[in-house]
Design a protein around this motif. Structure first.
Motif, PDB file in Angstrom:
ATOM      1  N   ARG A   2       0.825  -1.211   0.000  1.00 27.64           N
ATOM      2  CA  ARG A   2       0.000   0.000   0.000  1.00 27.64           C
ATOM      3  C   ARG A   2       0.858   1.259   0.000  1.00 27.64           C
ATOM      4  NH1 ARG A   2      -4.675  -0.558   4.412  1.00 27.64           N
ATOM      5  NH2 ARG A   2      -3.211  -1.980   5.413  1.00 27.64           N
ATOM      6  N   GLU A  39      -8.731  -1.310  -0.557  1.00 33.64           N
ATOM      7  CA  GLU A  39      -8.214  -1.212   0.797  1.00 33.64           C
ATOM      8  C   GLU A  39      -7.914   0.245   1.167  1.00 33.64           C
ATOM      9  OE1 GLU A  39      -7.872  -3.518   3.214  1.00 33.64           O
ATOM     10  OE2 GLU A  39      -8.978  -4.833   1.843  1.00 33.64           O
ATOM     11  N   LYS A  42     -11.120   1.918   2.010  1.00 32.24           N
ATOM     12  CA  LYS A  42     -11.561   1.558   3.361  1.00 32.24           C
ATOM     13  C   LYS A  42     -10.822   2.365   4.416  1.00 32.24           C
ATOM     14  CE  LYS A  42     -12.904  -3.201   2.217  1.00 32.24           C
ATOM     15  NZ  LYS A  42     -12.573  -4.636   2.405  1.00 32.24           N
ATOM     16  N   ASP A  43      -9.580   2.766   4.108  1.00 35.53           N
ATOM     17  CA  ASP A  43      -8.790   3.571   5.036  1.00 35.53           C
ATOM     18  C   ASP A  43      -9.180   5.044   5.011  1.00 35.53           C
ATOM     19  OD1 ASP A  43      -7.333   1.433   5.959  1.00 35.53           O
ATOM     20  OD2 ASP A  43      -5.619   1.774   4.642  1.00 35.53           O
ATOM     21  N   GLY A  63      -4.782   9.496   8.123  1.00 34.57           N
ATOM     22  CA  GLY A  63      -4.385   8.373   8.960  1.00 34.57           C
ATOM     23  C   GLY A  63      -2.913   8.414   9.319  1.00 34.57           C
ATOM     24  N   GLN A  65      -1.175   5.183   9.841  1.00 32.02           N
ATOM     25  CA  GLN A  65      -0.656   3.830   9.742  1.00 32.02           C
ATOM     26  C   GLN A  65       0.750   3.872   9.145  1.00 32.02           C
ATOM     27  OE1 GLN A  65      -3.394   0.636   8.534  1.00 32.02           O
ATOM     28  NE2 GLN A  65      -4.959   2.222   8.262  1.00 32.02           N
ATOM     29  N   GLU A  68       1.355   5.191   5.700  1.00 31.93           N
ATOM     30  CA  GLU A  68       1.062   6.613   5.545  1.00 31.93           C
ATOM     31  C   GLU A  68       2.191   7.475   6.095  1.00 31.93           C
ATOM     32  OE1 GLU A  68      -3.766   6.630   5.808  1.00 31.93           O
ATOM     33  OE2 GLU A  68      -2.660   5.915   7.567  1.00 31.93           O
ATOM     34  N   ASP A  86      -5.106   1.013  16.120  1.00 29.67           N
ATOM     35  CA  ASP A  86      -6.204   1.953  15.931  1.00 29.67           C
ATOM     36  C   ASP A  86      -6.662   2.512  17.270  1.00 29.67           C
ATOM     37  OD1 ASP A  86      -8.137   3.228  14.105  1.00 29.67           O
ATOM     38  OD2 ASP A  86      -9.610   2.107  15.277  1.00 29.67           O
TER      39      ASP A  86
END
Length: 325
Positions: A2, A39, A42-43, A63, A65, A68, A86
């Protein structure tokens, strides 16, 4: 995967990039590309798609994550390994556990929401989901336990430099570890160590930063004491970029410190310190000391000269700047 996909989409943010081009660069099928796009959606990312054109990113999520943060990260080792949650009780607790298990230096624990965060003197630090930064950094410096308070001051300098880089805002530091804007707190820093009497096994630096909260997100009793970067700028701040900027500042300051000592860090800290060069009240567990804050020692100890001329070494206290009359 990703992270690579995000980089491709952001490199072509002004137009579409074909599914074929993405599949070639990622080394996967067109079907796999579509699944990765889903995906991202969804984020919280808005990704447009069109036949014979491909994909384009319309809006980024805010975000934090690992993928990111990594697309903005320019460090060599600090933050290159991330544990993301999370929602969690405390990033410090997880970081301590990982350090005991042998996790390498530079690993960070990041939480989108922290429910039982800890500040200095046992105070709580709640971090509402999606609005703030809660992270803990694992270090393994070759220092004596007496030197580790210097890392708290170094961390404060890294934070204010990172905030300045992303928002343009100049922050101030109140000894030892509060970062302020216009007298209101936006950052708390908690430094803890795992050590023997003469040897440091690890240092865990916890950083809690108010980023996108609005005034109503704070409890009424702290609204006059706390603020956020969003309140001060009137804009939403991209948390992943801010994390990467802070970690980037931390790495070069940390390397400078390990190689050349504390003197440069001390100068940078004092240049931003509102509690130095003024009269303060230092509330320790045993007494309240009123006097002139002269500066800090190389160990990070605050020096306060009282009205009788006695110089007090302040190791731990709540600091209140005296109102000038």
């Amino acid at each position: 995967m990703r992270e690579k996909l995000l980089k491709i989409l952001l490199q072509h943010k002004d137009g579409f990039v074909s599914g074929e081009k993405i599949s070639l660069e990622l080394g996967c099928s067109r079907t796999a590309v579509w699944k990765h796009i889903e995906e991202l959606r969804k984020d919280g990312y808005e990704v447009d798609s069109a036949p014979r054109k491909g994909y384009r990113i319309i809006k980024k999520a805010n975000g934090i994550q690992s993928h990111e943060v990594n697309i903005h990260l320019e460090t060599e080792r600090i933050g290159r390994s991330i544990s993301y949650y999370d929602a969690i009780d405390s990033t410090q607790i997880i970081a301590h556990k990982l350090a005991q298990e042998g996790m390498e230096e530079g690993h960070i624990v990041i939480a989108n929401e922290q429910t039982s965060g800890r500040g200095r003197l046992g105070r709580s630090w709640y971090s509402k989901g999606g609005t703030s930064i809660s992270m803990s950094l694992i270090l393994r410096p070759k220092l004596s336990p007496q030197q580790t308070p210097q890392l708290t001051l170094l961390s404060a300098v890294a934070v204010i430099r990172g905030v300045k880089k992303i928002t343009g805002i100049d922050c101030e530091i109140k000894w030892p570890n509060d970062v302020l804007i216009n007298g209101k707190k936006i950052v708390g820093i908690l430094t803890e160590m795992q050590s023997d009497p003469d040897y440091v096994h690890s240092v865990i630096i916890g950083i809690g930063l108010n980023v996108n909260q609005q005034t109503t997100d704070f409890e009424p009793d702290i609204q006059r004491l706390a603020t956020s970067l969003s309140i001060e700028t009137g804009q939403q701040i991209e948390r992943s970029r801010l994390i990467a900027a802070i970690l980037g500042e931390f790495e070069w300051l940390y390397d400078e410190y390990l190689e050349n000592g504390f003197s440069m860090i001390r100068g940078l800290w004092e240049a931003h310190a509102v509690s130095v060069g003024t009269y303060i009240y230092a509330r320790t567990p045993k007494q309240v000391i009123y006097g002139y804050a002269q500066g800090i020692t190389d160990e990070g100890v605050l020096l306060v000269q009282d009205e009788q001329g006695t110089i007090h070494h302040i190791y731990s206290a709540d600091i209140e700047i005296a109102k000038q009359t």
